[in-house]
Motif scaffolding. Sequence first.
Motif, mmCIF file in Angstrom:
data_model
loop_
_atom_site.group_PDB
_atom_site.id
_atom_site.type_symbol
_atom_site.label_atom_id
_atom_site.label_comp_id
_atom_site.label_asym_id
_atom_site.label_seq_id
_atom_site.Cartn_x
_atom_site.Cartn_y
_atom_site.Cartn_z
ATOM 1 N N ALA A 82 0.621 -0.921 -0.085
ATOM 2 C CA ALA A 82 0.007 0.041 -0.019
ATOM 3 C C ALA A 82 0.998 1.357 -0.108
ATOM 4 O O ALA A 82 0.517 2.257 -0.545
ATOM 5 C CB ALA A 82 -0.952 -0.006 1.381
ATOM 6 N N LEU A 83 2.064 1.113 0.701
ATOM 7 C CA LEU A 83 2.954 2.403 0.752
ATOM 8 C C LEU A 83 3.292 2.572 -0.664
ATOM 9 O O LEU A 83 3.501 3.748 -0.841
ATOM 10 C CB LEU A 83 3.903 2.149 1.882
ATOM 11 C CG LEU A 83 3.488 2.293 3.338
ATOM 12 C CD1 LEU A 83 4.444 1.708 4.361
ATOM 13 C CD2 LEU A 83 2.943 3.672 3.674
ATOM 14 N N LEU A 84 3.994 1.469 -1.219
ATOM 15 C CA LEU A 84 4.553 1.866 -2.512
ATOM 16 C C LEU A 84 3.352 2.162 -3.679
ATOM 17 O O LEU A 84 3.772 3.321 -4.416
ATOM 18 C CB LEU A 84 4.890 0.526 -3.226
ATOM 19 C CG LEU A 84 6.199 0.048 -2.297
ATOM 20 C CD1 LEU A 84 6.626 -1.363 -2.780
ATOM 21 C CD2 LEU A 84 7.491 0.979 -2.576
ATOM 22 N N GLY A 85 1.906 1.886 -3.273
ATOM 23 C CA GLY A 85 0.725 2.301 -3.998
ATOM 24 C C GLY A 85 0.758 3.795 -4.050
ATOM 25 O O GLY A 85 0.645 4.645 -4.714
ATOM 26 N N PHE A 86 0.871 4.403 -2.583
ATOM 27 C CA PHE A 86 0.859 5.712 -2.366
ATOM 28 C C PHE A 86 1.876 6.420 -3.238
ATOM 29 O O PHE A 86 1.576 7.536 -3.519
ATOM 30 C CB PHE A 86 0.817 5.846 -0.769
ATOM 31 C CG PHE A 86 -0.229 5.987 -0.176
ATOM 32 C CD1 PHE A 86 -0.505 6.809 0.998
ATOM 33 C CD2 PHE A 86 -1.315 4.991 -0.180
ATOM 34 C CE1 PHE A 86 -1.897 6.648 1.480
ATOM 35 C CE2 PHE A 86 -2.486 4.829 0.524
ATOM 36 C CZ PHE A 86 -2.771 5.959 1.264
ATOM 37 N N TRP A 154 6.855 14.237 -1.935
ATOM 38 C CA TRP A 154 6.284 13.451 -0.912
ATOM 39 C C TRP A 154 6.101 11.963 -1.484
ATOM 40 O O TRP A 154 6.245 11.107 -0.691
ATOM 41 C CB TRP A 154 4.888 13.839 -0.565
ATOM 42 C CG TRP A 154 3.864 13.989 -1.686
ATOM 43 C CD1 TRP A 154 3.634 15.263 -2.300
ATOM 44 C CD2 TRP A 154 3.113 13.008 -2.133
ATOM 45 N NE1 TRP A 154 2.496 15.231 -3.259
ATOM 46 C CE2 TRP A 154 2.187 13.669 -3.243
ATOM 47 C CE3 TRP A 154 2.754 11.651 -1.880
ATOM 48 C CZ2 TRP A 154 1.409 12.857 -4.109
ATOM 49 C CZ3 TRP A 154 1.962 11.042 -2.533
ATOM 50 C CH2 TRP A 154 1.293 11.391 -3.716
ATOM 51 N N SER A 155 5.986 11.827 -2.812
ATOM 52 C CA SER A 155 5.911 10.196 -3.276
ATOM 53 C C SER A 155 7.149 9.599 -2.792
ATOM 54 O O SER A 155 7.130 8.476 -2.523
ATOM 55 C CB SER A 155 5.742 10.520 -4.711
ATOM 56 O OG SER A 155 6.693 11.037 -5.373
ATOM 57 N N THR A 156 8.345 10.487 -2.950
ATOM 58 C CA THR A 156 9.687 9.634 -2.579
ATOM 59 C C THR A 156 9.658 9.078 -1.130
ATOM 60 O O THR A 156 10.214 8.051 -1.016
ATOM 61 C CB THR A 156 10.740 10.653 -2.889
ATOM 62 O OG1 THR A 156 10.918 10.997 -4.044
ATOM 63 C CG2 THR A 156 12.241 9.920 -2.695
ATOM 64 N N ALA A 157 9.066 9.822 -0.170
ATOM 65 C CA ALA A 157 8.966 9.477 1.292
ATOM 66 C C ALA A 157 8.194 8.248 1.237
ATOM 67 O O ALA A 157 8.645 7.074 2.052
ATOM 68 C CB ALA A 157 8.357 10.681 1.996
ATOM 69 N N TYR A 158 7.053 7.990 0.648
ATOM 70 C CA TYR A 158 6.375 6.828 0.732
ATOM 71 C C TYR A 158 7.086 5.748 0.078
ATOM 72 O O TYR A 158 7.005 4.525 0.541
ATOM 73 C CB TYR A 158 4.896 7.190 -0.215
ATOM 74 C CG TYR A 158 3.916 7.707 0.829
ATOM 75 C CD1 TYR A 158 3.117 6.914 1.803
ATOM 76 C CD2 TYR A 158 3.657 9.223 0.708
ATOM 77 C CE1 TYR A 158 2.229 7.662 2.478
ATOM 78 C CE2 TYR A 158 2.564 9.785 1.360
ATOM 79 C CZ TYR A 158 1.882 8.813 2.361
ATOM 80 O OH TYR A 158 1.010 9.301 3.242
#
Length: 398
Positions: A82-86, A154-158
Amino acid sequence: MYALLLAIIYAAFISLGLPDALIGSGWPVMHGDLGVPVSYAGIVTMIIASGTIVSSLLSERLTRRFGVGLVTAVSVALTASALLGFGFSGSFWMLCLWAVPYGLGAGAVDAALNNYVALHYAARHMNWLHSFWGVGASISPFIMGATISAGLGWSTAYQSVGGIQIALTVVLLASLPLWARVDKARPRVAHEDADAAHAPGEHVSLKRALSIPGVGLILAAFFAYCAVETTTILWASTYLVSERGIDPATAATFGALFLLGITAGRFLSGFFADHLGDRTLIRGGFIAVGVGLVLIALPLPTDIPTLAGLVIAGLGSAPIYPAIVHSTPVNFGARNSQAIIGIQMAAAYTGSTLMPPLFGALSSWTGLWVFPFYLVVLVALGLLMSEFLNRRLTAPAA
Protein backbone atom coordinates in the motif's frame (compact mmCIF):
# COMPACT_ATOMS: atom_id res chain seq x y z
CA MET A 1 15.51 -18.21 21.13
CA TYR A 2 13.19 -16.03 23.20
CA ALA A 3 15.57 -13.06 22.98
CA LEU A 4 15.69 -13.37 19.19
CA LEU A 5 11.89 -13.46 19.02
CA LEU A 6 11.71 -10.37 21.22
CA ALA A 7 14.06 -8.55 18.81
CA ILE A 8 11.79 -9.52 15.91
CA ILE A 9 8.76 -8.20 17.80
CA TYR A 10 10.67 -4.94 18.28
CA ALA A 11 11.16 -4.76 14.52
CA ALA A 12 7.47 -5.47 13.97
CA PHE A 13 6.52 -2.61 16.28
CA ILE A 14 8.78 -0.29 14.28
CA SER A 15 6.94 -1.38 11.15
CA LEU A 16 3.60 -0.57 12.80
CA GLY A 17 4.73 2.99 13.47
CA LEU A 18 6.49 3.79 10.21
CA PRO A 19 3.44 4.66 8.07
CA ASP A 20 1.37 6.41 10.74
CA ALA A 21 2.81 9.93 10.52
CA LEU A 22 3.42 10.16 6.78
CA ILE A 23 0.04 11.58 5.82
CA GLY A 24 -0.01 14.18 8.57
CA SER A 25 3.52 15.41 7.91
CA GLY A 26 3.15 15.45 4.13
CA TRP A 27 -0.43 16.64 3.73
CA PRO A 28 0.35 20.41 3.66
CA VAL A 29 2.09 19.69 0.33
CA MET A 30 0.15 16.62 -0.82
CA HIS A 31 -3.28 18.24 -0.93
CA GLY A 32 -1.97 21.02 -3.19
CA ASP A 33 -0.24 18.60 -5.57
CA LEU A 34 -3.36 16.44 -5.77
CA GLY A 35 -5.67 19.43 -6.17
CA VAL A 36 -7.99 18.62 -3.25
CA PRO A 37 -9.07 20.64 -0.17
CA VAL A 38 -7.02 20.34 2.99
CA SER A 39 -9.95 18.64 4.78
CA TYR A 40 -9.70 15.63 2.42
CA ALA A 41 -6.95 14.17 4.60
CA GLY A 42 -9.74 12.87 6.80
CA ILE A 43 -11.18 10.84 3.92
CA VAL A 44 -7.96 8.90 3.40
CA THR A 45 -7.49 8.23 7.10
CA MET A 46 -11.14 7.18 7.37
CA ILE A 47 -10.65 4.51 4.72
CA ILE A 48 -7.45 3.29 6.35
CA ALA A 49 -9.04 3.11 9.78
CA SER A 50 -12.17 1.37 8.43
CA GLY A 51 -10.04 -1.45 7.07
CA THR A 52 -8.19 -1.64 10.35
CA ILE A 53 -11.44 -1.93 12.30
CA VAL A 54 -12.50 -4.89 10.17
CA SER A 55 -9.20 -6.74 10.52
CA SER A 56 -9.05 -5.97 14.28
CA LEU A 57 -12.43 -7.59 14.85
CA LEU A 58 -11.25 -10.63 12.87
CA SER A 59 -7.94 -10.81 14.74
CA GLU A 60 -8.90 -13.52 17.22
CA ARG A 61 -10.10 -15.90 14.49
CA LEU A 62 -7.07 -15.16 12.29
CA THR A 63 -4.58 -15.58 15.13
CA ARG A 64 -6.17 -18.82 16.36
CA ARG A 65 -6.05 -20.29 12.85
CA PHE A 66 -2.73 -19.02 11.44
CA GLY A 67 -0.66 -17.97 14.45
CA VAL A 68 0.81 -14.62 15.43
CA GLY A 69 3.91 -14.95 13.25
CA LEU A 70 2.13 -15.51 9.93
CA VAL A 71 -0.52 -12.87 10.66
CA THR A 72 2.24 -10.36 11.40
CA ALA A 73 4.24 -11.13 8.25
CA VAL A 74 1.27 -11.00 5.89
CA SER A 75 -0.04 -7.81 7.47
CA VAL A 76 3.29 -6.00 7.09
CA ALA A 77 3.46 -7.17 3.46
CA LEU A 78 0.01 -5.66 2.81
CA THR A 79 1.10 -2.38 4.34
CA ALA A 80 4.31 -2.35 2.28
CA SER A 81 2.40 -2.79 -0.97
CA ALA A 82 0.00 0.00 0.00
CA LEU A 83 2.82 2.43 0.81
CA LEU A 84 4.45 1.79 -2.56
CA GLY A 85 1.04 2.35 -4.13
CA PHE A 86 0.81 5.71 -2.37
CA GLY A 87 4.27 6.58 -3.66
CA PHE A 88 3.25 6.03 -7.27
CA SER A 89 -0.21 7.62 -6.99
CA GLY A 90 -0.84 10.76 -9.00
CA SER A 91 -4.42 11.41 -8.01
CA PHE A 92 -6.56 11.44 -4.88
CA TRP A 93 -8.74 8.49 -5.92
CA MET A 94 -5.62 6.31 -6.17
CA LEU A 95 -4.70 7.19 -2.59
CA CYS A 96 -8.18 6.11 -1.55
CA LEU A 97 -7.77 2.82 -3.43
CA TRP A 98 -4.43 1.99 -1.80
CA ALA A 99 -5.78 3.01 1.59
CA VAL A 100 -7.81 -0.24 1.67
CA PRO A 101 -4.87 -2.71 1.95
CA TYR A 102 -3.09 -0.12 4.09
CA GLY A 103 -5.87 -0.41 6.70
CA LEU A 104 -6.39 -4.16 6.43
CA GLY A 105 -2.69 -4.73 7.04
CA ALA A 106 -2.64 -2.80 10.31
CA GLY A 107 -5.51 -4.13 12.44
CA ALA A 108 -4.89 -7.85 12.82
CA VAL A 109 -1.16 -7.52 13.50
CA ASP A 110 -1.77 -4.73 16.02
CA ALA A 111 -4.23 -6.81 18.04
CA ALA A 112 -2.24 -10.05 17.76
CA LEU A 113 1.10 -8.55 18.84
CA ASN A 114 -0.42 -6.49 21.64
CA ASN A 115 -2.18 -9.51 23.14
CA TYR A 116 0.96 -11.63 22.79
CA VAL A 117 3.05 -9.06 24.66
CA ALA A 118 0.34 -8.43 27.29
CA LEU A 119 0.28 -12.14 28.11
CA HIS A 120 4.00 -12.87 27.94
CA TYR A 121 5.76 -9.76 29.21
CA ALA A 122 5.67 -7.33 32.14
CA ALA A 123 4.48 -3.73 31.88
CA ARG A 124 7.99 -2.39 31.32
CA HIS A 125 8.39 -4.52 28.19
CA MET A 126 5.05 -3.33 26.84
CA ASN A 127 6.19 0.29 27.21
CA TRP A 128 9.58 -0.35 25.63
CA LEU A 129 8.04 -2.22 22.72
CA HIS A 130 5.57 0.59 22.11
CA SER A 131 8.44 3.06 22.23
CA PHE A 132 9.68 1.26 19.12
CA TRP A 133 6.35 2.07 17.49
CA GLY A 134 7.27 5.67 18.29
CA VAL A 135 10.69 5.16 16.70
CA GLY A 136 9.01 4.18 13.45
CA ALA A 137 6.42 6.95 13.67
CA SER A 138 9.13 9.53 14.48
CA ILE A 139 11.39 8.52 11.61
CA SER A 140 8.80 8.95 8.87
CA PRO A 141 8.15 12.72 9.36
CA PHE A 142 11.89 13.34 9.07
CA ILE A 143 11.94 11.30 5.87
CA MET A 144 9.01 13.37 4.59
CA GLY A 145 10.62 16.65 5.59
CA ALA A 146 13.95 15.65 4.01
CA THR A 147 12.42 14.61 0.69
CA ILE A 148 10.30 17.77 0.48
CA SER A 149 13.30 19.98 1.32
CA ALA A 150 15.42 18.19 -1.30
CA GLY A 151 12.77 18.76 -3.97
CA LEU A 152 12.10 15.03 -4.35
CA GLY A 153 8.44 15.35 -3.36
CA TRP A 154 6.21 13.50 -0.94
CA SER A 155 5.96 10.44 -3.18
CA THR A 156 9.64 9.64 -2.61
CA ALA A 157 9.01 9.51 1.14
CA TYR A 158 6.28 6.91 0.66
CA GLN A 159 8.47 4.87 -1.67
CA SER A 160 11.32 4.95 0.85
CA VAL A 161 9.16 3.83 3.76
CA GLY A 162 7.57 1.16 1.54
CA GLY A 163 11.04 -0.20 0.83
CA ILE A 164 11.80 -0.39 4.54
CA GLN A 165 8.54 -2.29 5.09
CA ILE A 166 9.48 -4.79 2.39
CA ALA A 167 12.76 -5.49 4.17
CA LEU A 168 10.89 -6.05 7.45
CA THR A 169 8.49 -8.40 5.68
CA VAL A 170 11.41 -10.56 4.54
CA VAL A 171 12.72 -10.72 8.13
CA LEU A 172 9.29 -11.68 9.47
CA LEU A 173 8.80 -14.41 6.86
CA ALA A 174 12.22 -15.84 7.68
CA SER A 175 11.27 -15.89 11.38
CA LEU A 176 8.15 -18.09 11.00
CA PRO A 177 9.91 -21.30 12.16
CA LEU A 178 11.08 -19.43 15.27
CA TRP A 179 7.52 -18.45 16.20
CA ALA A 180 6.49 -22.11 15.87
CA ARG A 181 9.31 -23.30 18.14
CA VAL A 182 8.50 -20.67 20.78
CA ASP A 183 4.80 -21.58 20.68
CA LYS A 184 5.65 -25.23 21.31
CA ALA A 185 8.03 -24.32 24.14
CA ARG A 186 5.39 -22.11 25.82
CA PRO A 187 7.55 -19.55 27.63
CA ARG A 188 6.57 -18.29 31.06
CA VAL A 189 3.68 -15.89 30.73
CA ALA A 190 2.73 -12.85 32.74
CA HIS A 191 -0.64 -13.99 34.08
CA GLU A 192 -1.70 -17.06 36.00
CA ASP A 193 -4.58 -17.99 33.71
CA ALA A 194 -2.62 -17.43 30.50
CA ASP A 195 -2.63 -21.14 29.72
CA ALA A 196 -6.38 -20.89 29.42
CA ALA A 197 -5.94 -18.15 26.85
CA HIS A 198 -3.78 -20.44 24.72
CA ALA A 199 -5.97 -23.49 25.14
CA PRO A 200 -8.10 -24.48 22.16
CA GLY A 201 -11.27 -23.34 23.90
CA GLU A 202 -14.39 -21.83 22.45
CA HIS A 203 -14.31 -18.64 20.43
CA VAL A 204 -15.07 -15.52 22.50
CA SER A 205 -17.80 -13.82 20.49
CA LEU A 206 -18.19 -10.07 20.14
CA LYS A 207 -21.46 -10.19 22.10
CA ARG A 208 -19.88 -12.16 24.92
CA ALA A 209 -16.86 -9.86 25.15
CA LEU A 210 -18.99 -6.71 25.18
CA SER A 211 -21.18 -8.13 27.95
CA ILE A 212 -18.24 -8.28 30.39
CA PRO A 213 -18.66 -5.49 32.99
CA GLY A 214 -16.38 -2.52 32.35
CA VAL A 215 -15.48 -3.35 28.76
CA GLY A 216 -17.61 -0.50 27.42
CA LEU A 217 -15.79 1.99 29.64
CA ILE A 218 -12.31 0.96 28.51
CA LEU A 219 -13.45 1.03 24.89
CA ALA A 220 -14.60 4.63 25.33
CA ALA A 221 -11.29 5.57 26.97
CA PHE A 222 -9.32 3.90 24.19
CA PHE A 223 -11.51 5.60 21.58
CA ALA A 224 -10.76 8.99 23.13
CA TYR A 225 -7.02 8.45 23.52
CA CYS A 226 -6.47 7.21 19.98
CA ALA A 227 -8.61 10.06 18.64
CA VAL A 228 -6.24 12.49 20.41
CA GLU A 229 -3.17 10.72 19.07
CA THR A 230 -4.23 10.43 15.45
CA THR A 231 -5.80 13.91 15.28
CA THR A 232 -2.54 15.38 16.57
CA ILE A 233 -0.41 13.35 14.16
CA LEU A 234 -2.62 14.29 11.21
CA TRP A 235 -3.26 17.97 11.91
CA ALA A 236 -0.35 19.29 14.02
CA SER A 237 1.80 20.20 11.00
CA THR A 238 -1.12 21.91 9.25
CA TYR A 239 -1.92 23.81 12.45
CA LEU A 240 1.68 25.02 12.66
CA VAL A 241 1.60 26.20 9.04
CA SER A 242 -1.80 27.91 9.18
CA GLU A 243 -1.84 29.34 12.72
CA ARG A 244 1.87 29.84 13.43
CA GLY A 245 3.14 30.71 9.95
CA ILE A 246 5.82 28.01 9.85
CA ASP A 247 6.93 26.81 6.40
CA PRO A 248 5.70 23.30 5.41
CA ALA A 249 9.10 21.55 5.47
CA THR A 250 9.89 22.88 8.96
CA ALA A 251 6.37 22.12 10.16
CA ALA A 252 6.74 18.51 9.04
CA THR A 253 9.83 18.23 11.23
CA PHE A 254 8.26 20.08 14.19
CA GLY A 255 5.20 17.89 13.89
CA ALA A 256 7.46 15.00 14.83
CA LEU A 257 7.99 16.54 18.28
CA PHE A 258 4.75 14.94 19.48
CA LEU A 259 5.92 11.54 18.26
CA LEU A 260 9.37 12.05 19.74
CA GLY A 261 7.69 12.79 23.07
CA ILE A 262 5.73 9.52 22.80
CA THR A 263 8.87 7.57 21.94
CA ALA A 264 10.99 9.03 24.74
CA GLY A 265 8.12 8.78 27.22
CA ARG A 266 7.54 5.10 26.57
CA PHE A 267 11.22 4.35 26.94
CA LEU A 268 11.34 6.19 30.26
CA SER A 269 8.02 4.71 31.44
CA GLY A 270 9.47 1.24 31.10
CA PHE A 271 11.79 1.87 34.05
CA PHE A 272 8.98 2.59 36.52
CA ALA A 273 5.88 1.05 34.90
CA ASP A 274 5.94 -2.06 37.11
CA HIS A 275 6.26 0.11 40.23
CA LEU A 276 3.55 2.66 39.40
CA GLY A 277 1.05 0.26 37.82
CA ASP A 278 -1.12 0.61 34.75
CA ARG A 279 -3.86 2.69 36.40
CA THR A 280 -1.48 5.39 37.61
CA LEU A 281 0.20 5.56 34.22
CA ILE A 282 -3.14 6.03 32.45
CA ARG A 283 -4.32 8.71 34.89
CA GLY A 284 -1.04 10.65 34.87
CA GLY A 285 -0.76 10.37 31.11
CA PHE A 286 -4.13 11.97 30.41
CA ILE A 287 -3.38 14.81 32.86
CA ALA A 288 0.00 15.51 31.22
CA VAL A 289 -1.58 15.60 27.75
CA GLY A 290 -4.02 18.21 29.04
CA VAL A 291 -1.12 20.36 30.30
CA GLY A 292 0.58 20.13 26.90
CA LEU A 293 -2.60 21.19 25.12
CA VAL A 294 -2.91 24.26 27.34
CA LEU A 295 0.58 25.31 26.26
CA ILE A 296 -0.31 24.78 22.59
CA ALA A 297 -3.42 26.94 22.99
CA LEU A 298 -1.67 29.92 24.63
CA PRO A 299 -1.86 32.93 22.25
CA LEU A 300 1.76 34.04 22.67
CA PRO A 301 3.97 35.75 20.05
CA THR A 302 6.64 33.04 20.36
CA ASP A 303 6.30 29.46 19.11
CA ILE A 304 8.31 27.97 21.97
CA PRO A 305 5.30 27.15 24.24
CA THR A 306 3.51 25.52 21.31
CA LEU A 307 6.50 23.33 20.48
CA ALA A 308 7.04 22.51 24.16
CA GLY A 309 3.36 21.64 24.42
CA LEU A 310 3.70 19.14 21.57
CA VAL A 311 6.55 17.42 23.42
CA ILE A 312 4.69 17.39 26.76
CA ALA A 313 1.53 16.07 25.10
CA GLY A 314 3.64 13.33 23.53
CA LEU A 315 5.27 12.47 26.87
CA GLY A 316 1.84 12.29 28.49
CA SER A 317 0.45 10.14 25.69
CA ALA A 318 3.36 7.71 25.98
CA PRO A 319 2.14 5.29 28.69
CA ILE A 320 -1.62 5.41 27.98
CA TYR A 321 -1.86 2.99 25.05
CA PRO A 322 0.52 0.31 26.42
CA ALA A 323 -0.98 0.57 29.92
CA ILE A 324 -4.54 0.08 28.66
CA VAL A 325 -3.50 -2.94 26.60
CA HIS A 326 -1.28 -4.46 29.30
CA SER A 327 -4.03 -4.19 31.92
CA THR A 328 -6.56 -6.08 29.77
CA PRO A 329 -5.73 -9.66 30.88
CA VAL A 330 -5.70 -8.53 34.53
CA ASN A 331 -8.96 -6.57 34.27
CA PHE A 332 -10.94 -9.02 32.16
CA GLY A 333 -9.13 -12.38 32.23
CA ALA A 334 -6.49 -13.86 29.93
CA ARG A 335 -9.02 -16.15 28.24
CA ASN A 336 -10.93 -13.08 27.06
CA SER A 337 -7.93 -10.86 26.37
CA GLN A 338 -7.40 -11.59 22.66
CA ALA A 339 -11.05 -10.90 21.85
CA ILE A 340 -11.19 -7.76 24.02
CA ILE A 341 -7.89 -6.40 22.70
CA GLY A 342 -9.20 -6.95 19.17
CA ILE A 343 -12.30 -4.92 20.06
CA GLN A 344 -10.07 -2.31 21.72
CA MET A 345 -8.14 -1.97 18.47
CA ALA A 346 -11.45 -1.57 16.65
CA ALA A 347 -12.52 1.14 19.12
CA ALA A 348 -9.15 2.81 18.71
CA TYR A 349 -9.44 2.90 14.96
CA THR A 350 -13.04 4.02 15.16
CA GLY A 351 -11.70 7.05 16.99
CA SER A 352 -9.02 7.34 14.30
CA THR A 353 -11.69 7.07 11.62
CA LEU A 354 -14.23 9.53 12.94
CA MET A 355 -12.44 12.17 14.93
CA PRO A 356 -9.69 13.50 12.58
CA PRO A 357 -12.13 14.07 9.69
CA LEU A 358 -14.65 15.52 12.14
CA PHE A 359 -11.97 17.99 13.18
CA GLY A 360 -11.29 18.72 9.51
CA ALA A 361 -14.96 19.53 8.97
CA LEU A 362 -15.14 21.58 12.16
CA SER A 363 -11.96 23.54 11.37
CA SER A 364 -13.22 24.42 7.89
CA TRP A 365 -16.08 26.20 9.66
CA THR A 366 -14.33 27.64 12.73
CA GLY A 367 -10.68 27.77 11.67
CA LEU A 368 -7.69 25.68 12.77
CA TRP A 369 -7.34 27.67 16.01
CA VAL A 370 -9.82 25.22 17.58
CA PHE A 371 -7.26 22.37 17.33
CA PRO A 372 -6.10 22.27 21.01
CA PHE A 373 -9.61 22.83 22.40
CA TYR A 374 -11.00 19.95 20.36
CA LEU A 375 -8.32 17.68 21.83
CA VAL A 376 -8.98 18.83 25.40
CA VAL A 377 -12.56 17.52 25.16
CA LEU A 378 -11.29 14.11 24.06
CA VAL A 379 -8.70 14.02 26.85
CA ALA A 380 -11.40 14.75 29.44
CA LEU A 381 -13.55 11.92 28.05
CA GLY A 382 -10.67 9.43 28.20
CA LEU A 383 -9.74 10.38 31.76
CA LEU A 384 -13.33 10.15 33.03
CA MET A 385 -13.99 6.74 31.41
CA SER A 386 -10.76 5.24 32.77
CA GLU A 387 -11.53 6.53 36.27
CA PHE A 388 -15.07 5.11 36.13
CA LEU A 389 -13.57 1.73 35.18
CA ASN A 390 -11.14 1.88 38.11
CA ARG A 391 -14.02 2.53 40.51
CA ARG A 392 -16.02 -0.36 39.05
CA LEU A 393 -13.12 -2.78 39.34
CA THR A 394 -12.26 -1.78 42.91
CA ALA A 395 -15.85 -1.59 44.19
CA PRO A 396 -16.73 -4.44 46.58
CA ALA A 397 -19.07 -7.07 45.18
CA ALA A 398 -22.70 -6.63 46.20
